[in-house]
Write a protein that holds these residues in place. Structure first.
Motif, short mmCIF file in Angstrom:
data_model
loop_
_atom_site.label_atom_id
_atom_site.label_comp_id
_atom_site.label_asym_id
_atom_site.label_seq_id
_atom_site.Cartn_x
_atom_site.Cartn_y
_atom_site.Cartn_z
N TRP A 61 0.84 -1.20 0.00
CA TRP A 61 0.00 0.00 0.00
C TRP A 61 0.88 1.25 0.00
O TRP A 61 0.62 2.20 -0.73
N GLU A 62 1.90 1.26 0.87
CA GLU A 62 2.78 2.43 0.96
C GLU A 62 3.44 2.66 -0.41
O GLU A 62 3.55 3.79 -0.88
N CYS A 63 3.83 1.57 -1.06
CA CYS A 63 4.48 1.66 -2.39
C CYS A 63 3.50 2.24 -3.40
O CYS A 63 3.84 3.16 -4.16
N LYS A 104 2.94 5.93 -2.62
CA LYS A 104 4.13 6.70 -2.96
C LYS A 104 4.26 6.84 -4.49
O LYS A 104 4.67 7.86 -5.02
N TYR A 112 -5.60 6.43 3.33
CA TYR A 112 -4.57 5.56 3.92
C TYR A 112 -4.38 5.88 5.41
O TYR A 112 -4.41 4.99 6.27
#
Ligand SMILES: CCCCCCCC/C=C/CCCCCCCCCCCCC/C=C/C(=O)SCCNC(=O)CCNC(=O)[C@H](O)C(C)(C)COP(=O)(O)OP(=O)(O)OC[C@H]1O[C@@H](n2cnc3c(N)ncnc32)[C@H](O)[C@@H]1OP(=O)(O)O
Ligand code: FAD
Length: 616
Positions: free
Chosen positions: A421-423, A426, A481
């Motif tokens: 998710w962070e990827c 980003k 998020y």
């Protein structure tokens, strides 16, 4: 229709007033009073002729008028003793406010303003409720003192007699005509000819005209745009609401309607078992939730900024302006697109008025235009991003909602792709910053080649718009998020509920990734296998969310009266309600319609006679 809408609107106004007293005694901010009560507007399917009164007229009096002016006009407006509108747009101008033609000339001899709409194109055109409902308005005009233009100013103008409702002398007012929806709102036109108002009818909290004609400029001219910022925040909430209504209708219909076996010889499944139907319906449910959360965030920011502005602290205005623009645009575009997609997901019955999806679309669609046409607001944000990129290049800090731009600007390349998710988040932010950088190169090259800023904005408009759109995606996805992964009340959620929220986050991030894959691939290397893995995850998360789709839309908590849809009724008796609605159609009152004898029979007979003649 107009009188029915006014009747409903007055009932809603009374309810709203009591909510205000309950939620916000003595206060007048409708927002807390509307928690869960946006349905008020949904109860008036042809639109609310008093919403501009509530949303703009009363707020402009409170935020742009002095305390004395609030006592004289605002209190009566808040108490619905007078009904007003916000008359800014003209037949000839809507976007370019500095081009507005209505004028207010100060007469220091009588300490009055003489108001005129000098040409047909100067007529006010569109203000909600202006045609028949309102007896007052905020009249936005170019201020002139000794024939010298001083900029825009707002004037409290009475347009109809409070007793008889007759238009006052010098006032030409009426309804602008049928629209594709909201036909209960009586959007109107207004012409003024040498119409005089006392000096103290100019709203003077931020700028003043003194009795002798001296002009005291506003410390921040943009504060006169503040009434629009509030409605942009409300549009974000209201349009997420419209999308949630349509998603509820389409979801309920999709688990009632059975069609087309998936396995040969098997019974016809609910259409929501088809993967492509899941891809039409479930992402819209999630989008409604995502924008509802983003709009709530924005509303909090609005309230904080409004309090600061009241204290003459204007520092947060630019960030609020940028976010209000970006969310108003993103929500109105995506909700309009989503509602139409949900209508199509309901087959032919989605096209029936009894399904109400057409009316929800007609209520949501104008939000792409009013309160600032969407492409214009995207350009606004593009301009702001250019200013902020200059700050990045100068090593200065950015406003909190743009902090990711600074972070990404320091990355020399995108880290190893993980697909987390962070990827994914980003990646969207990184693509946004890449787009800002490219837009800035084009824009700056133009400015350096002696183009004016407005010309450079125009000729860089495509790249500015792209950067603005990706900034909106970054803000909305980032907010979602944070709410799912880092929310302080996450531990209060049951594991099952948290899992549903995480599935919604997964779906939103993957959906935005695929929607902007081209923009992302421009700046990040991702292999075909990594993209195919995301395709599998998309199919997987749709399957995981399928069992929760009805529960999530039930949690939107729209009752049948609000949905007003034979397809989305809570009891699921779709066919009975469709048939009941059909039988109510006026054409079904008689077995033989009147037009048979009058038109059809003579037409068929004439053809039959001609056929006989041609055989002879
Ligand atoms: C009683 C009844 C009760 C019933 C029940 C209750 C009903 C109500 C409640 C309902 C329930 C819930 C809520 C539901 C309802 C919600 C939605 C429904 C609403 C329906 C009604 C709709 C009514 C519509 C009204 C209108 O449309 S009003 C008219 C709107 N018009 C516009 O928006 C015009 C757009 N144009 C502009 O804003 C400007 O011209 C511009 C494009 C921004 C250009 O500005 P300009 O000054 O000419 O030049 P720039 O160089 O671009 O800007 C200079 C400078 O200023 C900064 N800037 C610009 N704008 C702003 C701003 N707004 N705030 C702050 N700063 C701003 C800009 O960034 C530049 O800054 P720099 O100099 O630093 O660069
Ligand atoms: C349902 C409804 C309710 C409304 N209620 C109100 C109200 O209560 N009070 C009020 O004052 N107004 C109201 N309006 C008017 C609304 O604010 C205007 O329609 C809106 O601001 C757009 O202005 P316009 O219609 O004059 O379009 P224009 O400004 O003429 O723009 C037309 C098109 O030109 C393009 N364009 C314009 N400027 C630019 C630019 N700088 N760069 C690139 N392209 C550009 C865009 O594609 C735009 O769509 C309402 C409108 C609607 C539809």
């Amino acid at each position: 229709m107009a009188s029915m809408s006014v009747k409903h609107a007055i009932a809603a106004a009374k309810k709203l007033r009591s909510l205000q007293e309950r939620f916000n005694p003595g206060g007048s901010d409708i927002y807390p009073a509307l928690m869960g009560d946006e349905a008020i507007t949904a109860l008036i399917p042809s639109g609310n002729p008093l919403s501009v009164h509530i949303l703009m007229f009363t707020r402009a009096l409170r935020e742009q008028g002095t305390d004395e002016q609030y006592e004289k006009f605002g209190r009566r407006a808040d108490n619905n003793e007078i009904i007003g509108t916000f008359a800014q747009t003209e037949l000839g101008h809507g976007t370019y406010l500095r081009g507005l033609e209505a004028r207010a000339d100060y007469d220091r001899g009588t300490e009055e303003f003489v108001l005129n709409t000098p040409k047909l194109s100067s007529y006010k055109w569109w203000p909600g409720g202006l045609g028949q409902t309102c007896n007052y308005c905020i009249f936005v005009a170019q201020l002139y003192i000794d024939n010298e233009a001083k900029g825009m100013a707002m004037f409290v103008v009475q347009i109809r007699d409070e007793e008889t409702h007759m238009p006052l002398p010098g006032v030409h007012v009426g309804e602008i005509g049928k629209k594709m929806g909201l036909n209960g709102v009586n959007n109107g036109f207004l012409g003024l000819k040498d119409y005089r108002v006392p000096r103290l009818n100019m709203l003077m909290r931020h700028q003043q005209v003194l009795p002798d004609g001296r002009f005291v400029k506003s410390p921040v001219s943009q504060v006169s745009y503040f009434p629009m910022v509030f409605v942009r925040c409300m549009v974000a909430r209201q349009n997420s609401n419209y999308l949630a209504q349509a998603a509820t209708i389409a979801t309920r219909y999709s688990v009632i309607r059975r069609q087309s076996p998936i396995e040969e010889g098997q019974p016809e499944p609910k259409i929501l078992e088809h993967l492509t139907q899941q891809m039409k319906v479930i992402p819209e449910i999630v989008t409604a939730v995502v924008y509802r959360l983003a709009a709530a965030n924005l509303q909090n920011m609005y309230n904080e900024t409004a309090e600061a502005v009241y204290r003459k602290d204007f520092s947060r205005l630019p960030e609020l302006h940028a976010l209000a623009c970006i969310l108003k645009v993103a929500t109105s575009y995506d909700s309009t697109y989503g509602i139409e997609r949900l209508r199509q997901a309901c087959g032919g019955h989605g096209y029936l008025t009894a399904g109400n999806l057409g009316n929800i679309f007609a209520m949501a669609a104008p939000a792409c235009t009013y309160e600032g046409e969407n492409s214009v607001l995207y350009l606004q944000v593009g301009k702001i991003l250019m200013k902020n990129w200059s700050q990045v290049l100068a090593g200065r800090e950015l406003m909190p909602s743009m902090a990711y731009i600074s972070e990404c600007s320091k990355m020399t390349s995108f880290p190893q792709w993980t697909g987390s998710w962070e990827c994914l988040l980003k990646a969207i932010q990184y693509a946004c910053v890449g787009s800002i950088r490219l837009a800035f190169q084009s824009y700056n090259a133009r400015v350096q080649s002696a183009q004016s800023q407005t010309a450079a904005v125009n000729y860089s408009g495509l790249e500015l718009t792209k950067a603005a759109e990706l900034h909106g995606r970054s803000y909305v996805a980032g907010n979602f998020y944070q709410q799912i992964v880092n929310s302080p009340n996450k531990h209060q959620r049951s594991p099952q509920f948290q899992k549903v929220l995480e599935n919604m986050l997964e779906l939103h991030l993957i959906q935005i990734f695929f929607r902007h894959l081209g923009d992302i691939l421009r700046f990040i290397r991702i292999t075909e296998d990594e993209i195919s893995a995301l395709q599998r995850r998309l199919e997987e998360v749709l399957k995981e969310l399928r069992p929760d789709a009805v529960a999530i839309t039930d949690a939107f908590d729209f009752n049948d009266k609000i949905l007003s849809s034979a397809l989305g009724c809570y009891d699921g008796n779709v066919y009975e309600r469709l048939f009941e609605a059909a039988l109510k159609h006026p054409l079904n009152r008689k077995s033989v319609p009147d037009f048979f004898e009058a038109h059809l029979k003579p037409f068929m007979k004439e053809n039959a006679d001609n056929a006989k003649k041609s055989k002879l």
